[in-house]
Every structure is written in C-alpha cells, then in structure tokens.
Design a protein around this motif. Sequence first.
Motif, short mmCIF file in Angstrom:
data_model
loop_
_atom_site.label_atom_id
_atom_site.label_comp_id
_atom_site.label_asym_id
_atom_site.label_seq_id
_atom_site.Cartn_x
_atom_site.Cartn_y
_atom_site.Cartn_z
N LEU A 140 20.16 -11.17 65.49
CA LEU A 140 20.72 -9.95 64.88
C LEU A 140 21.69 -9.24 65.83
O LEU A 140 22.21 -8.18 65.49
CB LEU A 140 19.59 -9.01 64.48
CG LEU A 140 18.71 -9.46 63.31
CD1 LEU A 140 17.55 -8.49 63.13
CD2 LEU A 140 19.51 -9.59 62.03
N LYS A 156 20.62 -2.12 67.63
CA LYS A 156 21.07 -3.08 68.63
C LYS A 156 21.23 -2.50 70.03
O LYS A 156 21.03 -3.19 71.03
CB LYS A 156 22.40 -3.73 68.20
CG LYS A 156 22.28 -4.77 67.12
CD LYS A 156 23.55 -5.57 66.98
CE LYS A 156 24.74 -4.72 66.62
NZ LYS A 156 25.96 -5.56 66.44
N ARG A 207 20.13 -3.86 62.55
CA ARG A 207 21.30 -3.87 63.44
C ARG A 207 21.67 -2.47 63.94
O ARG A 207 22.39 -2.33 64.93
CB ARG A 207 22.50 -4.52 62.73
CG ARG A 207 22.37 -6.04 62.59
CD ARG A 207 23.67 -6.68 62.13
NE ARG A 207 23.55 -8.12 62.04
CZ ARG A 207 23.27 -8.79 60.92
NH1 ARG A 207 23.11 -8.13 59.78
NH2 ARG A 207 23.17 -10.10 60.93
N LEU A 208 21.17 -1.44 63.27
CA LEU A 208 21.39 -0.08 63.74
C LEU A 208 20.74 0.16 65.09
O LEU A 208 21.08 1.11 65.80
CB LEU A 208 20.84 0.94 62.72
CG LEU A 208 21.46 0.94 61.32
CD1 LEU A 208 20.66 1.83 60.40
CD2 LEU A 208 22.91 1.39 61.39
N LEU A 268 17.41 -8.48 51.70
CA LEU A 268 18.83 -8.40 52.03
C LEU A 268 19.16 -7.23 52.95
O LEU A 268 20.07 -7.32 53.78
CB LEU A 268 19.65 -8.29 50.74
CG LEU A 268 19.60 -9.50 49.80
CD1 LEU A 268 20.35 -9.21 48.51
CD2 LEU A 268 20.16 -10.74 50.47
N ALA A 269 18.42 -6.13 52.81
CA ALA A 269 18.72 -4.93 53.60
C ALA A 269 18.20 -5.02 55.03
O ALA A 269 18.79 -4.41 55.95
CB ALA A 269 18.13 -3.70 52.91
N GLU A 270 17.11 -5.76 55.24
CA GLU A 270 16.45 -5.76 56.54
C GLU A 270 17.39 -6.07 57.71
O GLU A 270 17.42 -5.32 58.71
CB GLU A 270 15.27 -6.74 56.53
CG GLU A 270 14.48 -6.72 57.83
CD GLU A 270 13.31 -7.69 57.81
OE1 GLU A 270 12.26 -7.34 58.36
OE2 GLU A 270 13.45 -8.80 57.24
N PRO A 271 18.18 -7.14 57.65
CA PRO A 271 19.07 -7.43 58.80
C PRO A 271 20.07 -6.31 59.07
O PRO A 271 20.43 -6.05 60.22
CB PRO A 271 19.79 -8.71 58.37
CG PRO A 271 18.93 -9.33 57.32
CD PRO A 271 18.31 -8.18 56.61
N TRP A 272 20.50 -5.62 58.01
CA TRP A 272 21.50 -4.57 58.17
C TRP A 272 20.90 -3.34 58.84
O TRP A 272 21.50 -2.79 59.77
CB TRP A 272 22.10 -4.22 56.81
CG TRP A 272 22.93 -5.33 56.27
CD1 TRP A 272 22.56 -6.27 55.36
CD2 TRP A 272 24.27 -5.67 56.66
NE1 TRP A 272 23.57 -7.17 55.14
CE2 TRP A 272 24.64 -6.82 55.93
CE3 TRP A 272 25.20 -5.10 57.54
CZ2 TRP A 272 25.89 -7.42 56.06
CZ3 TRP A 272 26.44 -5.70 57.67
CH2 TRP A 272 26.78 -6.85 56.94
N TYR A 273 19.73 -2.89 58.39
CA TYR A 273 19.20 -1.68 59.01
C TYR A 273 18.66 -1.95 60.42
O TYR A 273 18.66 -1.07 61.28
CB TYR A 273 18.18 -0.95 58.13
CG TYR A 273 16.90 -1.65 57.75
CD1 TYR A 273 15.94 -2.02 58.69
CD2 TYR A 273 16.60 -1.87 56.39
CE1 TYR A 273 14.75 -2.61 58.31
CE2 TYR A 273 15.42 -2.47 56.01
CZ TYR A 273 14.49 -2.83 56.97
OH TYR A 273 13.31 -3.41 56.59
#
Length: 354
Positions: free
Chosen positions: A159, A141, A138-139, A131-136
């Motif tokens: 992403l 981008k 995106r940092l 769950l965390a992978e896509p969020w971190y």
Amino acid sequence: MRVLLLNWRDIKNPSAGGAEVYIHEIAKRLVRGGHQATIFTAKFGGCKEKERIDGVDIVRRGGRCSVYWEAYKAYRNEFKGEVDLVIDSINTIPFFTPFYVKEKRMIFFYQLAKEFWFKSMRFPLSLIGYLAEPWYLRLYKKEKAITISESSALDLKDLGFGDVPIVYPGIRCKPAAEIPRKEKNLTLISFSRLVKPKRVDHVIKAFKIVNDEIPDSRLWILSGGPERKNLEGLARKLSLENKVKFFGYVPEKKKYELIRKAHVHLFCSVREGWGIVVVEAAANGTPTVGYDAAGTRDSVAATGGFLVDDYKAMAEKVLSLGDGYKNIASRCIKKSKVFDWERSYRKFVRDVES
C-alpha cells in the motif's frame, strides 16, 4: 507518558479476539511501567461505560459503527491536550486520527480485512468495504506504524508504507515442560470463534475424512458464535454428531487443559493478523495444521506446524503424522517459548520511542 488507545472492542467484549488480547496486554504493561493507559472502545450489552481493568482505564461509548464518531467527540472534548500519545488500532476500520489528533500519533495495524469483508458483511457493503480499504489505509502512509506479522507488514508495503516494525504477540500460558499426556484416541481441536471467516466448517469436513480412516477419533470445538447452529447441523449431516463435541465458551484454565489433551489443532481462518491460538496450541504440545493464509502462515511456520491449501490436504496431513508425532510436539513447545508478552512489550516501547 499518558497513552490513549483507540480500539473497537475491549477484552471483556463477548466478540473480543486476539487483537483485543494484544492491545490489553500492552496497555496493562504500560501501566506497570509507570504510564497511564486508557482504551476507548465500543459498548456491548450489559457493560459498564467506565471501568478499570489491570490498571487500564476502559471507556466505552457507541456501538460497532458509531464508536468511531464517539472517539472523535471524546478526543475533542476530553482527551485533547491531556494525552501524550494516541494509538489508532486498526482492525478493519481505522479511527482516522490523522484528521483530528494533534498529539503524537501512531497506528497499530493488525491485518487487512480483504476476504473478511465478503465473509462478514452483506452485499453491497462487503464490496464497498473491500474496494475502499486500500484507499483509506493509504491515508496513513506517513504515520508511524507497528504491526504483528510479516504478512501484515507486506500488505502495508504493497500500500506504499515503508518498513514497518513487527512486534509479535505473546501468550498467556506457560509453555509445557514436556509433552502433556494426550487422549487415548486421536483427538483434534478447534478453538476459534464460530463465525464465517474462521471457516470451522472446513475443520469439520477435514475431520470427516480423518474419522472415516480412524473411527475412534474425536473433534473438540471450543468457543461460541453465530455459526454454532449451522456447524452442529453440518456435523449431523455428516453423521458426526457423536464424534464432534461443542463445548461452547470455556474458562481459560479449562481451555488450556483441553488443548493439552488434544493431539492436533486445526485452523482454517480466511486470514489473520497473526494467530495467537496457534502459539497457544504449540505451547501445550499440540501442533497446528493450518491453511496457508495471511498471518496464519507466519504463526504456523514460527511454531513448527504445517500449512495446507484445503481441508482434504489438512486431513491427509493429520493422518500422516504417525510415528514422528512426539518429535513434532516437542519442537512446537520449544519454538513457542520465544513468544512472551514481556518481550513483546519491551520491543513495542523501543519502537514507539525510536
């Protein structure tokens, strides 16, 4: 140019894979090109904390998890202001360099972990990571990025990244001039690390179907890893203990010798960044039948192999090769010739400087 490359493993780590080969091949060519290259990475049992390999300075600190914190401390105390470029090599977990590196930065992205989380870690860490992978990610981008396959570039685009340049890996072996002499009996080969995400159990199950049709066929399994005992148990359970040979880790020269003698390479990984093993097999006249998974689909399609959805379809494809095999093997050798580390390095430098 002084380059600091952050990567969680180095080429000598017993768990090193294609990502470590890639980063080392690029780093040693940076040195040959007159640059300075340092790889900061994790320690492993019996390693030296510092050494130089192929002109590349290797600095090892911390372990599998603590290497990220150690990288931050090392940058702050030793590398800040002393390097011109920092490469954040992302293979599962990044080094979060946008938060502290002030020099020119870029990311080198191999693959999304996705399904790997559930194959490599226990619950609930596997779910947290997934769950965390896509969020971190995106940092990153807005960071300059390079990746190694169409699959990885598409994952990044999903992403929110823009068009990310692709620099394909090369291979260390020279493509065969002609189809090598193969074993008399049908011989299949697998040379992935024996870990759950590589799904070598599927290779054995596919071979069982093939062997029921061709009793003289054989399966060679190279490399080692924590799943070896389980895989040996599966071979016994399927009454294949005399048909499947586990070689363990073999020197590179021996590895290529065995690949040349085998007829077909089977590859069942959950996902890959690319799949250097696929190109190595092709260069030695051994086509791959692999799963239609991220990364694998790119390397297999690029080298004239075949994609399937499960181990039953894999067995069927192997059994269907028949009279057209020589043409297939020749095609694989021809297609493999475009994958060269010198070409990869030149493309890498152009993308870094653009």
